[in-house]
Design a protein around this motif. Structure first.
Motif, PDB file in Angstrom:
ATOM      1  N   ALA A  80       1.028  -1.351   0.211  1.00  0.00           N
ATOM      2  CA  ALA A  80      -0.249  -0.070   0.292  1.00  0.00           C
ATOM      3  C   ALA A  80       0.863   1.177  -0.535  1.00  0.00           C
ATOM      4  O   ALA A  80       0.997   2.609  -0.862  1.00  0.00           O
ATOM      5  N   LEU A  81       1.637   1.322   0.756  1.00  0.00           N
ATOM      6  CA  LEU A  81       2.969   2.509   0.514  1.00  0.00           C
ATOM      7  C   LEU A  81       3.263   2.609  -0.265  1.00  0.00           C
ATOM      8  O   LEU A  81       3.778   3.792  -1.151  1.00  0.00           O
ATOM      9  N   ALA A  82       3.641   1.572  -1.062  1.00  0.00           N
ATOM     10  CA  ALA A  82       5.180   1.369  -2.714  1.00  0.00           C
ATOM     11  C   ALA A  82       3.438   2.310  -3.838  1.00  0.00           C
ATOM     12  O   ALA A  82       3.678   3.433  -4.407  1.00  0.00           O
ATOM     13  N   GLU A  83       2.452   1.429  -2.946  1.00  0.00           N
ATOM     14  CA  GLU A  83       1.339   2.057  -4.067  1.00  0.00           C
ATOM     15  C   GLU A  83       0.898   3.058  -4.690  1.00  0.00           C
ATOM     16  O   GLU A  83       0.597   4.203  -5.223  1.00  0.00           O
ATOM     17  N   GLY A  84       0.473   3.888  -3.040  1.00  0.00           N
ATOM     18  CA  GLY A  84       0.653   5.255  -2.638  1.00  0.00           C
ATOM     19  C   GLY A  84       1.942   6.413  -3.050  1.00  0.00           C
ATOM     20  O   GLY A  84       1.533   7.461  -3.278  1.00  0.00           O
ATOM     21  N   LEU A  85       2.919   5.480  -3.143  1.00  0.00           N
ATOM     22  CA  LEU A  85       3.757   7.049  -3.598  1.00  0.00           C
ATOM     23  C   LEU A  85       4.051   6.820  -5.290  1.00  0.00           C
ATOM     24  O   LEU A  85       3.911   8.170  -5.889  1.00  0.00           O
ATOM     25  N   GLY A  86       3.807   5.852  -5.726  1.00  0.00           N
ATOM     26  CA  GLY A  86       3.235   5.642  -6.839  1.00  0.00           C
ATOM     27  C   GLY A  86       1.977   6.004  -7.371  1.00  0.00           C
ATOM     28  O   GLY A  86       1.999   7.149  -8.505  1.00  0.00           O
ATOM     29  N   LEU A  87       0.782   6.601  -7.477  1.00  0.00           N
ATOM     30  CA  LEU A  87      -0.145   6.725  -7.603  1.00  0.00           C
ATOM     31  C   LEU A  87       0.106   8.194  -7.297  1.00  0.00           C
ATOM     32  O   LEU A  87      -0.176   9.485  -8.175  1.00  0.00           O
ATOM     33  N   SER A  88       0.728   8.955  -5.784  1.00  0.00           N
ATOM     34  CA  SER A  88       0.725   9.772  -5.946  1.00  0.00           C
ATOM     35  C   SER A  88       1.970  11.210  -6.723  1.00  0.00           C
ATOM     36  O   SER A  88       1.449  12.039  -6.956  1.00  0.00           O
ATOM     37  N   LEU A  89       2.656   9.885  -7.253  1.00  0.00           N
ATOM     38  CA  LEU A  89       3.911  10.603  -8.631  1.00  0.00           C
ATOM     39  C   LEU A  89       3.251  11.071  -9.701  1.00  0.00           C
ATOM     40  O   LEU A  89       2.872  11.559 -10.405  1.00  0.00           O
ATOM     41  N   ARG A  90       1.991   9.937 -10.373  1.00  0.00           N
ATOM     42  CA  ARG A  90       1.707   9.787 -11.583  1.00  0.00           C
ATOM     43  C   ARG A  90       0.137  10.945 -11.159  1.00  0.00           C
ATOM     44  O   ARG A  90       0.579  12.000 -12.239  1.00  0.00           O
ATOM     45  N   GLU A  91      -0.014  11.253 -10.370  1.00  0.00           N
ATOM     46  CA  GLU A  91      -1.129  11.945 -10.593  1.00  0.00           C
ATOM     47  C   GLU A  91      -0.332  13.399 -10.499  1.00  0.00           C
ATOM     48  O   GLU A  91      -1.320  14.370 -11.251  1.00  0.00           O
ATOM     49  N   GLU A  92       0.652  13.823  -9.536  1.00  0.00           N
ATOM     50  CA  GLU A  92       1.321  15.680  -9.498  1.00  0.00           C
ATOM     51  C   GLU A  92       1.956  16.002 -10.449  1.00  0.00           C
ATOM     52  O   GLU A  92       1.734  16.784 -11.388  1.00  0.00           O
ATOM     53  N   LEU A  93       2.477  14.002 -12.153  1.00  0.00           N
ATOM     54  CA  LEU A  93       2.901  15.325 -12.559  1.00  0.00           C
ATOM     55  C   LEU A  93       2.396  14.345 -14.024  1.00  0.00           C
ATOM     56  O   LEU A  93       2.259  16.284 -14.179  1.00  0.00           O
ATOM     57  N   THR A  94       1.414  13.943 -13.960  1.00  0.00           N
ATOM     58  CA  THR A  94       0.171  14.407 -14.829  1.00  0.00           C
ATOM     59  C   THR A  94      -0.768  15.652 -14.685  1.00  0.00           C
ATOM     60  O   THR A  94      -1.247  16.787 -15.707  1.00  0.00           O
ATOM     61  N   ASN A  95      -0.995  16.471 -13.462  1.00  0.00           N
ATOM     62  CA  ASN A  95      -2.115  17.414 -13.385  1.00  0.00           C
ATOM     63  C   ASN A  95      -1.056  18.516 -13.011  1.00  0.00           C
ATOM     64  O   ASN A  95      -1.396  19.000 -13.725  1.00  0.00           O
ATOM     65  N   SER A  96       0.422  18.447 -13.799  1.00  0.00           N
ATOM     66  CA  SER A  96       0.697  19.601 -13.783  1.00  0.00           C
ATOM     67  C   SER A  96       1.340  20.217 -14.700  1.00  0.00           C
ATOM     68  O   SER A  96       1.714  21.588 -15.162  1.00  0.00           O
TER      69      SER A  96
END
Length: 185
Positions: A93-109
């Motif tokens: 869950a921690l690894a997935e949370g970090l990956g999802l947050s990275l994807r979200e912030e980069l995509t939304n940039s």
């Protein structure tokens, strides 16, 4: 003497019930704009804070170039490897949370498009990613003289140019916590 014993048991039971009732805690929502109380593990606030630092550092550099004819670069964001002491579902869950947050912030940039390997197999237009972003979360526990534990987390990210294999950007984001030994798992 017999009457005193009869009175002692109900009084003892009542005091036990009252003491147990006072030990219960209530559950409450923590507003999104408020940091939760610090914990010895890696919390959602820790994920948000480290990802913000990482994405801010990555996007302020002028190293990510969009391919000719495009306004945004295409980046593969791999799941962050969890190299902490947590195991099982918590680690996943921690690894997935970090990956999802990275994807979200980069995509939304608006500056980067994240390449989705699963969806690409159904795509009608071929897209070639320019970069791959890899990450690893590590943890060290250091015992202090007073038996407290200093927990040192480090999120290490590397951006690699796929055409050349060159590393264009690296960022290490440390996060240190101090916890009583009994609170460290």
């Amino acid at each position: 003497m017999k009457n005193v014993k009869h009175l002692a048991w109900p009084a003892l039971a009542l005091s036990l019930i009252l003491s147990l009732a006072s030990c219960t805690t209530k559950t409450a929502y923590i507003p999104n704009d408020v940091h939760a109380q610090a914990v010895s593990g890696f919390s959602q606030d820790d994920i948000n804070d480290t990802i913000y630092v990482a994405v801010d550092s990555l996007l302020t550099l002028d190293r990510i170039k969009a391919p000719e004819g495009s306004s945004r670069a295409v980046v593969i964001v791999e799941n962050v490897v969890n190299d902490t002491l947590s195991r099982g579902r918590d680690a996943e869950a921690l690894a997935e949370g970090l990956g999802l947050s990275l994807r979200e912030e980069l995509t939304n940039s608006g500056k980067i498009v994240v390449y989705n390997r699963e969806a690409a197999q159904y795509a009608t237009v071929q897209v070639t990613p320019q970069y791959i972003l890899k990450g690893r979360l590590t943890q060290r526990n250091l015992r202090q003289d007073n038996s407290d534990i200093q927990i040192e987390y480090s999120l290490n990210l590397t951006l690699i140019d796929l055409a050349s294999g060159l590393e264009f950007w690296q960022k290490r984001i440390p996060l240190r916590k101090l916890a009583a030994r009994k609170n460290v798992f």
